[in-house]
Write a protein that holds these residues in place. Sequence first.
Motif, PDB file in Angstrom:
ATOM      1  N   TYR A  70      48.271  23.175  70.646  1.00  0.00           N
ATOM      2  CA  TYR A  70      47.108  23.632  71.406  1.00  0.00           C
ATOM      3  C   TYR A  70      47.331  23.591  72.906  1.00  0.00           C
ATOM      4  O   TYR A  70      46.879  24.479  73.616  1.00  0.00           O
ATOM      5  CB  TYR A  70      45.847  22.876  70.977  1.00  0.00           C
ATOM      6  N   ASN A  79      49.425  26.538  73.676  1.00  0.00           N
ATOM      7  CA  ASN A  79      48.594  27.730  73.597  1.00  0.00           C
ATOM      8  C   ASN A  79      47.839  27.928  74.917  1.00  0.00           C
ATOM      9  O   ASN A  79      47.783  29.026  75.475  1.00  0.00           O
ATOM     10  CB  ASN A  79      47.644  27.557  72.401  1.00  0.00           C
ATOM     11  N   ASN A 133      39.914  22.731  70.727  1.00  0.00           N
ATOM     12  CA  ASN A 133      39.449  24.021  71.238  1.00  0.00           C
ATOM     13  C   ASN A 133      38.388  23.833  72.310  1.00  0.00           C
ATOM     14  O   ASN A 133      38.439  24.480  73.343  1.00  0.00           O
ATOM     15  CB  ASN A 133      38.852  24.881  70.120  1.00  0.00           C
ATOM     16  N   ASN A 156      40.836  21.015  65.594  1.00  0.00           N
ATOM     17  CA  ASN A 156      40.585  22.304  66.235  1.00  0.00           C
ATOM     18  C   ASN A 156      39.307  22.261  67.044  1.00  0.00           C
ATOM     19  O   ASN A 156      39.258  22.718  68.169  1.00  0.00           O
ATOM     20  CB  ASN A 156      40.419  23.406  65.180  1.00  0.00           C
ATOM     21  N   ARG A 157      38.273  21.726  66.404  1.00  0.00           N
ATOM     22  CA  ARG A 157      36.975  21.647  67.074  1.00  0.00           C
ATOM     23  C   ARG A 157      37.101  20.902  68.388  1.00  0.00           C
ATOM     24  O   ARG A 157      36.662  21.359  69.420  1.00  0.00           O
ATOM     25  CB  ARG A 157      35.987  20.884  66.194  1.00  0.00           C
ATOM     26  N   SER A 198      40.882  21.135  60.978  1.00  0.00           N
ATOM     27  CA  SER A 198      39.720  21.840  61.520  1.00  0.00           C
ATOM     28  C   SER A 198      38.906  20.915  62.413  1.00  0.00           C
ATOM     29  O   SER A 198      38.299  21.357  63.389  1.00  0.00           O
ATOM     30  CB  SER A 198      38.864  22.432  60.403  1.00  0.00           C
TER      31      SER A 198
HETATM   32  C1  LIG Z   1      40.609  27.099  67.537  1.00  0.00           C
HETATM   33  O1  LIG Z   1      41.456  28.009  68.208  1.00  0.00           O
HETATM   34  C2  LIG Z   1      42.484  28.533  67.392  1.00  0.00           C
HETATM   35  C3  LIG Z   1      43.431  29.366  68.248  1.00  0.00           C
HETATM   36  O2  LIG Z   1      42.845  29.734  69.476  1.00  0.00           O
HETATM   37  C4  LIG Z   1      41.837  29.360  66.271  1.00  0.00           C
HETATM   38  O3  LIG Z   1      42.830  29.886  65.425  1.00  0.00           O
HETATM   39  C5  LIG Z   1      40.936  28.435  65.455  1.00  0.00           C
HETATM   40  O4  LIG Z   1      40.265  29.164  64.458  1.00  0.00           O
HETATM   41  C6  LIG Z   1      39.921  27.758  66.349  1.00  0.00           C
HETATM   42  N1  LIG Z   1      39.223  26.758  65.560  1.00  0.00           N
HETATM   43  C7  LIG Z   1      37.899  26.596  65.586  1.00  0.00           C
HETATM   44  C8  LIG Z   1      37.347  25.550  64.683  1.00  0.00           C
HETATM   45  O5  LIG Z   1      37.167  27.278  66.322  1.00  0.00           O
END
Ligand SMILES: *[C@@H]1O[C@H](CO)[C@@H](O)[C@H](O)[C@H]1NC(C)=O
Length: 283
Positions: A262, A265, A40, A36-37, A33
């Motif tokens: 990512y 994606n 993303n 992701n932060r 996570s």
């Molecule tokens: C980041 O993006 C992915 C896919 O686009 C999504 O599944 C995920 O929840 C996002 N993570 C955050 C922390 O926003």
Amino acid sequence: MSRLVSLFVCIFAGILLVDSQFNVEIQEPKLTSFLNRITNTTFDLIRSGINVFGNTIETIITTFSKIEDRLSALVELIRSQLIKGVPELSIPILDPLHVNKIEFDVRHEAALLKGNAKNITIKHISKFVVTKEKLTDLGKLRFRLDINLTFPFIRANGTYQVNGLIGQTFRIFGNGPFKLNIIDLRIATSTILKFTLPGQLQVENISILPRLRKLENNFENMMNDPDTGALINKAISRLAPEALKIFWPELKRPIELEFIKYINNLLDNASVVNIAKRIFNIT
Ligand SMILES: *[C@@H]1O[C@H](CO)[C@@H](O)[C@H](O)[C@H]1NC(C)=O
Ligand SMILES: *[C@@H]1O[C@H](CO)[C@@H](O)[C@H](O)[C@H]1NC(C)=O
Ligand SMILES: *[C@@H]1O[C@H](CO)[C@@H](O)[C@H](O)[C@H]1NC(C)=O
Ligand SMILES: *[C@@H]1O[C@H](CO)[C@@H](O)[C@H](O)[C@H]1NC(C)=O
Ligand SMILES: *[C@@H]1O[C@H](CO)[C@@H](O)[C@H](O)[C@H]1NC(C)=O
Ligand SMILES: *[C@@H]1O[C@H](CO)[C@@H](O)[C@H](O)[C@H]1NC(C)=O
């Protein structure tokens, strides 16, 4: 007390240097996570950037004929957006970068460490230098892109909390503000890109290798004792570059796979691929 600490510092250093079988568990969902932060935000920035900075990218493509020069110009565009943010797209300023919370849980025979860092401010990530950049045509529409970055000086601060055991006997704990100076962090990356017809671009593989020259750190209130705390801080500072080398082989693949996922994606979009094709002169 302080002799015991010196002994532990030596033993801990020895374990870190000698034991290459490090079995580090940084809790997977938490690590993910955090990534992701970061990813993303970065990829939103790039994706939206193609809309907002279309004209700038157009200019870059027509101004520079060498692919390396185009990539350098793109890097400079990204750098300026890290500093300024893009308010009209609610893309925050990423330098300084704010991270709410990072949790860690390291379990290994040499050390058990559990805790977190909160309210972290990271400064100067936009001051990276591209030390080396090379594009190799591997044929059949495959390319290898090697980019080496150096971050000369990153500062971070926030609050931390840690509790753990070193070598099964030495309890380590602390809770309070911290400051870090990360000096001369070098990141070597090598990415295999593959264009597949019609109109698709995918990352086949990526390799990431970080190296740290020096860490200066001050974790306040470590061990509830200023003298012991000072020794622990010294030990962390001394061990950090080596610890990164030793821990990295374990951490590397999950982090690389996240990046591949990512980026792919992001590349799953015709307009992004079209721009990339033009940057790479592919028809
Ligand atoms: C980041 O993006 C992915 C896919 O686009 C999504 O599944 C995920 O929840 C996002 N993570 C955050 C922390 O926003
Ligand atoms: C986080 O840090 C900022 C300054 O960097 C401070 O204003 C804020 O109160 C802190 N928040 C928490 C929850 O500690
Ligand atoms: C981090 O440093 C800034 C000054 O650069 C300060 O305003 C902030 O309060 C510090 N944050 C913490 C959590 O100590
Ligand atoms: C990047 O750095 C790595 C490690 O220092 C090195 O092996 C590699 O050759 C460098 N890449 C380029 C393109 O110079
Ligand atoms: C991808 O790169 C890693 C190095 O980071 C390497 O170990 C692995 O074998 C590569 N995989 C493929 C399919 O090339
Ligand atoms: C692809 O990216 C463009 C430009 O940012 C965006 O307008 C479009 O909605 C995206 N398409 C998809 C399918 O995500």
